[in-house]
Design an enzyme around this catalytic site. Structure first.
Site, PDB file in Angstrom:
ATOM      1  N   GLU A 193       1.000  -1.175  -0.115  1.00 28.93           N
ATOM      2  CA  GLU A 193      -0.056  -0.060  -0.116  1.00 28.93           C
ATOM      3  C   GLU A 193       0.808   1.224   0.126  1.00 28.93           C
ATOM      4  O   GLU A 193       1.573   1.446   0.837  1.00 28.93           O
ATOM      5  CB  GLU A 193      -0.988  -0.196   1.275  1.00 28.93           C
TER       6      GLU A 193
ATOM      7  N   CYS B 299      -2.388   8.341   3.739  1.00 29.31           N
ATOM      8  CA  CYS B 299      -2.112   7.709   2.279  1.00 29.31           C
ATOM      9  C   CYS B 299      -3.396   8.014   1.586  1.00 29.31           C
ATOM     10  O   CYS B 299      -3.385   7.720   0.424  1.00 29.31           O
ATOM     11  CB  CYS B 299      -1.856   6.452   2.554  1.00 29.31           C
TER      12      CYS B 299
END
Length: 670
Positions: free
Chosen positions: A256, A295
């Site tokens: 990720e 993120c």
């Protein structure tokens, strides 16, 4: 000064001589000393796979789920200890809530899903039986079982608690031990949480280990049964996944990483609408929460050409109200995690500035002198089609760029220019706009968040990953997945196709498979407790004739006078029926009357049925009888469990006419 320890092979290990100081992003003082420990990574793997793994795999999914819930409750009771040191990361109390409470809640949700959606056993049944033989004596079933290695979790600096717990919960539920490696800059908060977990005594020995500092040759030692789950930059992900040992062993690697998330303001969401106001509120929040170090933060705001001025003005005014300061106080926005991170953000912002005009800068704010403080930076790009850096460079801080679009197709195209993101959002009150953007963009994003005036009151927000949903994305976002409910658990399990006879599949899965052996209990199964009922225990009822009078009474009583039940000629004209036939739900009612035992007993309630299907019509004069078989047992509370029964109806020629799964709650005691 804090001295976060590593935790390996069942003991705490202090920082070594080469440990480095961690500098406060708020005042520049040294706040911790970390790393440099002489860790034996081979011994860590051995401890995980030979001690932690077997202990976890000996537990059922439900036992592991209960373990996770107990751990989440324990952490929730001590979370103020984590909040006390949270400001040292540069994060405010509100930011810490996303990290600390968010991580605990995520663990609770995964535990709940384990209890509700996974079996009370050791094998996860994946999909339906595949009947690969004509007579059903040879079948196939996909199952999932825990990998027999270790999961290495390499986490980012921005969520030192949530980042660990959101990976750890599905890993432990799967039955796999974990080695956690947090980012050094905020490792002291992760270490404090791990210390609580160890103190609780809830996890078996070897289920969790912690590395503070470098990973040394750990990745060189991993094998085919191991997993690496990474969160961080694309460059670091590429370096790690390119490790020859990982590639040689096909070690599972999920990432990720960088994500240029976009938010689109729908063409209908003009100034003055609730959607416009929602867009401005969301954009400001995503820029400033965790000082933009998320993120999932919005990096590109895609706005109709005619709304650019209005959005620029409204968003700038809202951002100017943000107070920046010591996260331990009442400031609404804290600091970036370090001076180095601030320098990196400024460097990336300068590259974005070569293609866009900065419309909000540091002069609009009162910014403290600490090394990590940085005010929101808002850019406006006049040529989004010709821009390159804006669609390729992520400034991981309070930085975002406004981009104009001509129509929804152009908006989707600009969102897709990010080459893959964790999330994109769309603010619109027009369902057709939502459909058009989804069809054009879904393939490029792990999650699409669509909100308007009707849903915003309960909406979770653009930047909130949920344990129920996939957290990951294609392309530059890493191509991996985390969370996603049970799907996230399966990342740490092996899917295997089992082929064999019905008895073999029943023995492996712990669930009765049609065609396997049936048992006869000493009395009616509804008079037996949850613990007494055996898988495969079966009764076959006496037959009952279905008469025309039954059909007509049922039709008039229920109001279901569909022609197939009441008009013989019309029914015969239907290719499915030979003439008037019994209602399907009449047959279900008759089935219950045939297999029920009416006296009070351990069976407490019928809570539903699954997978109902009708295979053959029943005509007046036919008879039906029922086979009731205990298929699956699942503990639910301290007082009762759920028994799933296979219910099959046959006619006088022993042809199957209907089948379903009946759920009953049954007491443990008489």
């Amino acid at each position: 000064m804090l001295e976060p320890n590593s935790y390996a092979y069942g003991r705490w290990i202090t920082p070594g001589a080469s440990a480095k100081n961690i500098i406060s992003p708020v005042n520049g003082a040294a706040i911790a000393r970390a790393g440099g420990s002489d860790l034996d990574f081979g011994a860590m793997i051995t401890h995980a796979t030979q001690v932690g793994g077997p202990a976890l795999r000996a537990m059922t999914f439900h036992q592991r789920a209960k373990m996770l819930k107990a751990l989440a409750v324990y952490l929730d009771g001590r979370k103020e200890e984590l909040y006390a040191i949270n400001p040292l990361t540069g994060a405010t109390r509100k930011d810490g809530g996303i990290d600390i409470d968010g991580g605990i809640i995520t663990m609770m949700v995964i535990a709940s899903k384990g209890r509700r959606e996974m079996p009370d056993g050791h094998v996860y049944v994946d999909g339906d039986i595949e009947q690969i033989s004509r007579k059903g004596t040879f079948l196939a079933q996909h199952i999932a079982t825990p990998l027999q290695g270790v999961a290495v979790h390499i986490n980012a600096f921005n969520f030192p608690v949530w980042g660990m717990l959101e990976k750890l919960a599905p890993t432990l539920l799967a039955g796999v031990p974990a080695i956690v490696k947090p980012a050094t800059q905020t490792c002291f908060l992760t270490e404090a949480c791990v210390r609580m977990i160890v103190d609780s005594g809830i996890l078996p020995d070897g289920a969790l280990q912690l590395i503070v500092g470098g990973t040394g040759d750990l990745l060189d030692r991993l094998g085919p049964q191991d997993v690496v789950a990474f969160t961080g930059s694309a460059d670091t992900a590429l370096k790690l996944r390119s490790n020859p040992n990982i590639m040689r062993n096909s070690t599972r690697f999920t990432a990720e990483q960088d994500s240029l998330n976009a938010s689109i303001l729908g063409p209908d969401a003009v100034a003055g609408t609730p959607e416009f106001d929602l867009f401005i509120k969301q954009a400001a929040s995503e820029m400033t929460t965790k000082a933009g170090q998320k993120c999932t933060a919005i990096r590109r705001m895609i706005v109709p050409e005619g709304q650019m001025d209005a959005v620029t003005e409204a968003l700038s005014e809202r951002l100017k109200k943000i107070t920046i300061g010591d996260p331990a106080g009442d400031a609404r926005m804290g600091a970036l995690v370090s001076g180095g991170q601030r320098a990196d953000v400024l460097e990336k912002a300068a590259m974005i500035g070569t293609e866009a005009e900065q419309v909000l800068d540091q002069n609009a704010f009162d910014v403290p002198d600490g090394p990590g403080f940085l005010a929101p930076m808002l850019f406006r790009c006049a040529d989004p089609d010709g821009a390159q850096n804006i669609h390729a460079i992520e400034a991981f801080g309070p930085v975002s760029t406004l981009l104009p679009y001509r129509d929804t197709a152009h908006a989707a195209e600009l969102a897709n220019r990010g080459q893959g993101s964790l999330v994109a959002s769309l603010i619109t009150h027009d369902p057709q706009v939502a459909r058009d953007v989804t069809l054009c963009s879904a393939a490029w994003h792990g999650r699409l968040y669509i909100s308007d005036r009707d849903s915003m009151g309960e909406g979770t927000g653009h930047g909130s990953p949920l344990p129920h949903l996939v957290h990951g994305g294609p392309g530059r976002a890493g191509g991996g997945e985390e969370l996603g409910g049970v799907r996230g658990v399966l990342h740490y399990m092996q899917r295997t196709a089992i082929q064999g006879g019905p008895d073999v599949l029943t023995a492996i899965t712990g669930q009765w498979v049609p065609g396997s052996k049936q048992k006869t209990g000493p009395d009616h199964p509804f008079q037996r407790t949850f613990r007494e009922i055996e898988i495969g225990e079966t009764i076959v009822t006496d037959p009952r004739e279905v008469t025309l009078s039954d059909i007509e009474k049922f039709a008039h009583f229920t109001g279901d006078t569909f022609y197939a039940h009441m008009d013989d000629d019309a029914a015969k004209a239907n290719p499915f029926f030979p003439g008037r036939v019994a209602h399907g739900y009449l047959l279900l009612s008759f089935a219950a009357g045939l297999f029920v035992q009416p006296d009070p007993g351990p069976v407490l309630a019928n809570t539903g049925l699954n997978s109902l299907s009708f295979q053959k019509p029943v005509s007046p004069g036919d008879t039906v009888h029922v086979r009731l078989t205990a298929k699956r047992k699942t503990q639910r509370t301290d007082d009762y469990g759920e028994v799933a029964w296979n219910v099959t109806l046959f006619n006088q020629d022993t042809e199957q006419v209907a089948q379903y799964e009946l759920l009953t709650m049954v007491s443990y005691e008489r």
